[in-house]
Design an enzyme around this catalytic site. Structure first.
Site, PDB file in Angstrom:
ATOM      1  N   SER A 119       0.784  -1.238   0.000  1.00 38.30           N
ATOM      2  CA  SER A 119       0.000   0.000   0.000  1.00 38.30           C
ATOM      3  C   SER A 119       0.818   1.291   0.000  1.00 38.30           C
ATOM      4  CB  SER A 119      -0.941   0.008   1.209  1.00 38.30           C
ATOM      5  OG  SER A 119      -0.208   0.254   2.386  1.00 38.30           O
ATOM      6  N   THR A 148      -2.400  -6.259  -1.508  1.00 40.13           N
ATOM      7  CA  THR A 148      -3.225  -5.595  -0.503  1.00 40.13           C
ATOM      8  C   THR A 148      -4.688  -5.632  -0.928  1.00 40.13           C
ATOM      9  OG1 THR A 148      -3.034  -3.482  -1.665  1.00 40.13           O
ATOM     10  CG2 THR A 148      -1.431  -3.924   0.085  1.00 40.13           C
ATOM     11  N   ASP A 161     -24.086   0.389   4.479  1.00 43.59           N
ATOM     12  CA  ASP A 161     -23.309   0.325   3.235  1.00 43.59           C
ATOM     13  C   ASP A 161     -24.231   0.729   2.089  1.00 43.59           C
ATOM     14  OD1 ASP A 161     -21.908  -0.418   0.905  1.00 43.59           O
ATOM     15  OD2 ASP A 161     -20.777  -1.934   2.002  1.00 43.59           O
ATOM     16  N   ARG A 171      -8.618   3.217   6.383  1.00 45.03           N
ATOM     17  CA  ARG A 171      -7.545   4.093   5.917  1.00 45.03           C
ATOM     18  C   ARG A 171      -7.595   5.365   6.763  1.00 45.03           C
ATOM     19  NH1 ARG A 171      -5.408   0.365   4.105  1.00 45.03           N
ATOM     20  NH2 ARG A 171      -4.796  -0.096   1.966  1.00 45.03           N
ATOM     21  N   ASP A 186      -5.599   1.937  13.889  1.00 47.13           N
ATOM     22  CA  ASP A 186      -4.514   1.173  13.271  1.00 47.13           C
ATOM     23  C   ASP A 186      -3.954   1.948  12.083  1.00 47.13           C
ATOM     24  OD1 ASP A 186      -2.946  -1.274  12.816  1.00 47.13           O
ATOM     25  OD2 ASP A 186      -4.183  -1.529  11.024  1.00 47.13           O
ATOM     26  N   GLU A 218      -0.249   9.188   8.133  1.00 49.83           N
ATOM     27  CA  GLU A 218       0.643   8.028   8.125  1.00 49.83           C
ATOM     28  C   GLU A 218       1.694   8.147   7.016  1.00 49.83           C
ATOM     29  OE1 GLU A 218      -1.854   4.496   8.424  1.00 49.83           O
ATOM     30  OE2 GLU A 218      -0.368   3.407   7.253  1.00 49.83           O
ATOM     31  N   HIS A 267      -0.620   0.138  11.640  1.00 49.03           N
ATOM     32  CA  HIS A 267      -1.199  -0.389  10.388  1.00 49.03           C
ATOM     33  C   HIS A 267      -0.834  -1.873  10.199  1.00 49.03           C
ATOM     34  CE1 HIS A 267      -2.403   0.733   5.966  1.00 49.03           C
ATOM     35  NE2 HIS A 267      -2.840  -0.478   6.302  1.00 49.03           N
ATOM     36  N   GLY A 284      -4.053  -6.261   9.419  1.00 47.65           N
ATOM     37  CA  GLY A 284      -4.093  -7.403   8.488  1.00 47.65           C
ATOM     38  C   GLY A 284      -2.830  -8.248   8.514  1.00 47.65           C
ATOM     39  N   TYR A 285      -1.891  -7.894   9.378  1.00 47.21           N
ATOM     40  CA  TYR A 285      -0.577  -8.559   9.358  1.00 47.21           C
ATOM     41  C   TYR A 285      -0.557  -9.863  10.156  1.00 47.21           C
ATOM     42  CZ  TYR A 285       2.304  -5.003   7.011  1.00 47.21           C
ATOM     43  OH  TYR A 285       2.886  -4.169   6.089  1.00 47.21           O
TER      44      TYR A 285
HETATM   45  N1  LIG Z   1      -5.502  -1.933   8.498  1.00 39.78           N
HETATM   46  C1  LIG Z   1      -5.213  -2.907   7.666  1.00 39.78           C
HETATM   47  O1  LIG Z   1      -4.247  -3.619   7.856  1.00 39.78           O
HETATM   48  C2  LIG Z   1      -6.086  -3.166   6.490  1.00 39.78           C
HETATM   49  C3  LIG Z   1      -6.951  -2.207   6.005  1.00 39.78           C
HETATM   50  N2  LIG Z   1      -7.755  -2.474   4.927  1.00 39.78           N
HETATM   51  C4  LIG Z   1      -8.690  -1.434   4.464  1.00 39.78           C
HETATM   52  O2  LIG Z   1     -10.025  -1.901   4.662  1.00 39.78           O
HETATM   53  C5  LIG Z   1     -10.813  -1.492   3.556  1.00 39.78           C
HETATM   54  C6  LIG Z   1     -12.035  -2.387   3.435  1.00 39.78           C
HETATM   55  O3  LIG Z   1     -11.646  -3.702   3.091  1.00 39.78           O
HETATM   56  P1  LIG Z   1     -12.689  -4.780   2.502  1.00 39.78           P
HETATM   57  O4  LIG Z   1     -13.842  -4.917   3.386  1.00 39.78           O
HETATM   58  O5  LIG Z   1     -11.933  -5.993   2.186  1.00 39.78           O
HETATM   59  O6  LIG Z   1     -13.124  -4.048   1.167  1.00 39.78           O
HETATM   60  P2  LIG Z   1     -14.408  -4.337   0.277  1.00 39.78           P
HETATM   61  O7  LIG Z   1     -14.186  -3.621  -1.004  1.00 39.78           O
HETATM   62  O8  LIG Z   1     -14.710  -5.791   0.254  1.00 39.78           O
HETATM   63  O9  LIG Z   1     -15.581  -3.612   1.078  1.00 39.78           O
HETATM   64  C7  LIG Z   1     -15.677  -2.226   1.247  1.00 39.78           C
HETATM   65  C8  LIG Z   1     -17.159  -1.892   1.411  1.00 39.78           C
HETATM   66  O10 LIG Z   1     -17.276  -0.503   1.715  1.00 39.78           O
HETATM   67  C9  LIG Z   1     -18.465  -0.048   1.082  1.00 39.78           C
HETATM   68  N3  LIG Z   1     -18.465   1.405   0.984  1.00 39.78           N
HETATM   69  C10 LIG Z   1     -17.863   2.198   0.066  1.00 39.78           C
HETATM   70  N4  LIG Z   1     -18.111   3.496   0.335  1.00 39.78           N
HETATM   71  C11 LIG Z   1     -18.897   3.525   1.444  1.00 39.78           C
HETATM   72  C12 LIG Z   1     -19.461   4.569   2.225  1.00 39.78           C
HETATM   73  N5  LIG Z   1     -19.324   5.871   1.897  1.00 39.78           N
HETATM   74  N6  LIG Z   1     -20.170   4.213   3.330  1.00 39.78           N
HETATM   75  C13 LIG Z   1     -20.347   2.922   3.690  1.00 39.78           C
HETATM   76  N7  LIG Z   1     -19.852   1.890   2.960  1.00 39.78           N
HETATM   77  C14 LIG Z   1     -19.108   2.193   1.868  1.00 39.78           C
HETATM   78  C15 LIG Z   1     -18.475  -0.749  -0.245  1.00 39.78           C
HETATM   79  O11 LIG Z   1     -19.782  -0.779  -0.811  1.00 39.78           O
HETATM   80  C16 LIG Z   1     -17.963  -2.139   0.127  1.00 39.78           C
HETATM   81  O12 LIG Z   1     -19.033  -3.035   0.374  1.00 39.78           O
HETATM   82  C17 LIG Z   1      -9.841  -1.569   2.375  1.00 39.78           C
HETATM   83  O13 LIG Z   1     -10.249  -0.760   1.302  1.00 39.78           O
HETATM   84  C18 LIG Z   1      -8.539  -1.120   2.986  1.00 39.78           C
HETATM   85  O14 LIG Z   1      -8.377   0.250   2.788  1.00 39.78           O
HETATM   86  C19 LIG Z   1      -7.728  -3.688   4.324  1.00 39.78           C
HETATM   87  C20 LIG Z   1      -6.879  -4.679   4.776  1.00 39.78           C
HETATM   88  C21 LIG Z   1      -5.969  -4.487   5.867  1.00 39.78           C
HETATM   89  O1  LIG Z   2      -4.434  -4.821   2.486  1.00 43.74           O
HETATM   90  C1  LIG Z   2      -4.517  -3.607   2.762  1.00 43.74           C
HETATM   91  O2  LIG Z   2      -5.272  -2.828   2.192  1.00 43.74           O
HETATM   92  C2  LIG Z   2      -3.675  -3.068   3.830  1.00 43.74           C
HETATM   93  O3  LIG Z   2      -3.944  -2.071   4.422  1.00 43.74           O
HETATM   94  C3  LIG Z   2      -2.455  -3.821   4.117  1.00 43.74           C
HETATM   95  O4  LIG Z   2      -2.643  -4.937   4.901  1.00 43.74           O
HETATM   96  C4  LIG Z   2      -1.458  -2.909   4.725  1.00 43.74           C
HETATM   97  O5  LIG Z   2      -0.216  -3.383   4.532  1.00 43.74           O
HETATM   98  P1  LIG Z   2       0.901  -2.712   3.577  1.00 43.74           P
HETATM   99  O6  LIG Z   2       0.464  -2.907   2.205  1.00 43.74           O
HETATM  100  O7  LIG Z   2       0.971  -1.261   3.877  1.00 43.74           O
HETATM  101  O8  LIG Z   2       2.078  -3.495   3.934  1.00 43.74           O
END
Ligand SMILES: NC(=O)C1=CN([C@@H]2O[C@H](COP(=O)(O)OP(=O)(O)OC[C@H]3O[C@@H](n4cnc5c(N)ncnc54)[C@H](O)[C@@H]3O)[C@@H](O)[C@H]2O)C=CC1
Ligand SMILES: O=C(O)C(=O)[C@H](O)COP(=O)(O)O
EC number: 1.1.1.290
Length: 392
Positions: free
Chosen positions: A63, A85, A174, A252, A275, A280, A297, A300-301
């Protein structure tokens, strides 16, 4: 791919798990005389100059690398970009499409890891809410926790399943999905009626910006949405939440307005778990001290979450190369003894399953005068101990 004679050059973020196990000539189905060279660098060091020097065919990122016109305008070698990611806000997908560069991300790869992070945060701060549904009706006089989930995609819906298993009420919002058992409330209802609100939306901006691709045609930025999420949680949204309501952001950073949040915590002493941070990898001065839990952050790790990310982009690259995938993360995973059924039956073992306060302490130990600098934040992520995902 055009590189069939000279071989394949891959430029990869060194923080992608198990690169050497997946991206070899054998694993990419290349003939024995073909070479696959992989060059690993820190994601923040991937820039246009490095691309000009190395002329990679394949770019593998996480990311922290922005992939857009500024990176690729002068490059003609890249044919495939894979981001290990879930989030894609760092990638201008429409620009890549306009340039005919294949893009793949790792949708859903760490959905259980992030959901488990959120559960752990809630149960660490409010252990009174351990109420497996089987015992709920018989023993508890306390009303179950109401969990508000904003964004019900892969992570939000997975979190809703865990919450239901614990006997909690789910209020979900959503606007891009049909109403359902969990997509059952308005934004205002989620904020005003939940004990905990957890954010699981992508980072998006207002739909509008028309840009010019390298070839000259006009296209729209892929991060535009009718329901933009940048600063979705601002002073107005925070004012709808009771001071008792905990806020968790593992989506994010810029989904929450950091200065509005700081003012809100000062006013309401709200429990907030972050997180991800608006600025950031820097954490603004003063914010860290106000947070109930802060982690760098890493929601997801887990070993599983990171390996699944690699597997998904590897599979996509194999498809691009028209070869059958030969590597599987199952072969690389160490034995996993962390069972969700055990944790549900023995809540006192939570700290053994995931000691979130240790991650919090590691981040706070980097603070100088209340601030964490970007290099220290990144190093914590690079050296992260990788926890395990709880199994079913
Ligand atoms: N902190 C971390 O380590 C991680 C963070 N993330 C973040 O989590 C986010 C979500 O991940 P997933 O659920 O897998 O994505 P996803 O794409 O499966 O789901 C996101 C949902 O948010 C909804 N959405 C979009 N705009 C919206 C709004 N204004 N209000 C309410 N809902 C809305 C979409 O319709 C969708 O259903 C990722 O985009 C990423 O930025 C993901 C993985 C790890
Ligand atoms: O999958 C995502 O989206 C994430 O936020 C990642 O898990 C964060 O990890 P990095 O890509 O920043 O290593």
């Amino acid at each position: 791919m055009t590189d069939t004679v000279t071989g394949i050059t891959i430029l990869a973020d060194s923080n992608i798990a198990s690169l050497d196990e997946f991206f070899t000539a054998t694993m990419l189905g290349q003939a024995t005389e073909q070479t696959v060279s992989i060059i690993k660098v820190a994601g923040r060091d991937i820039n246009a100059q490095l691309l000009a020097e190395l002329q990679p065919t394949i770019l593998l990122i996480r990311s922290v690398t922005s992939v857009n016109e500024a990176l690729l305008a002068d490059n003609e070698s890249v044919e495939f970009v894979g981001s290990a990611t879930i989030g894609t806000d760092h990638v201008d997908q429409d620009y890549l499409a306009a340039r005919n560069i294949t893009f793949a991300n790792a949708a859903g790869c760490s959905k259980h890891s992030v959901a488990q992070y959120v559960l752990t945060a809630i149960l660490t701060l409010r252990p009174q809410y351990w109420q497996p549904s089987t015992t709920l009706l018989m023993t508890s006089s306390m009303p179950p926790l109401t969990l508000g989930i904003i964004g019900l995609g892969n992570i939000g819906s997975t979190l809703a399943q865990y919450a239901t298993a614990l006997g909690w009420q789910v209020l979900g919002y959503d606007p891009l999905l049909h109403p359902s058992d969990t997509n059952n409330a308005s934004f205002e209802q989620v904020l005003s009626q939940s004990d905990v609100v957890s954010l699981h939306v992508p980072l998006t901006d207002k739909k509008s910006t028309h840009k010019k691709a390298a070839a000259g045609q006009s296209f729209q930025s892929s991060n535009g949405s009718d329901y933009p999420t940048r600063h979705l949680i601002n002073a107005e949204a925070l004012a709808m939440m009771s001071p008792h309501t905990m806020l968790i952001n593992s989506a994010r950073g810029p989904v929450v307005n950091a200065s509005d949040l700081e003012a809100d915590i000062e006013r309401n002493e709200r429990q907030v778990v972050l997180d991800v941070f608006e600025h950031e990898p820097e954490i603004s001065e003063g914010l860290l001290a106000k947070l109930a839990i802060a982690t760098p952050h890493i929601a997801g790790y887990t070993v599983e979450g990171k390996l699944r990310g690699t597997q998904i982009i590897y599979d996509a690259l194999c498809e691009k190369l028209a070869v059958a995938p030969a590597q599987s993360m199952q072969k690389l995973l160490p034995l996993n003894m962390f069972l969700w059924s055990e944790l549900k039956a023995h809540p006192d073992r939570l700290i053994k399953f995931y000691d979130i306060m240790q991650d919090d302490a590691s981040l706070r130990s980097q603070a100088v005068d209340g601030q964490v600098n970007g290099a220290d934040f990144d190093q914590l992520r690079r050296d992260y101990h990788l926890r395990r995902e709880w199994q079913f």
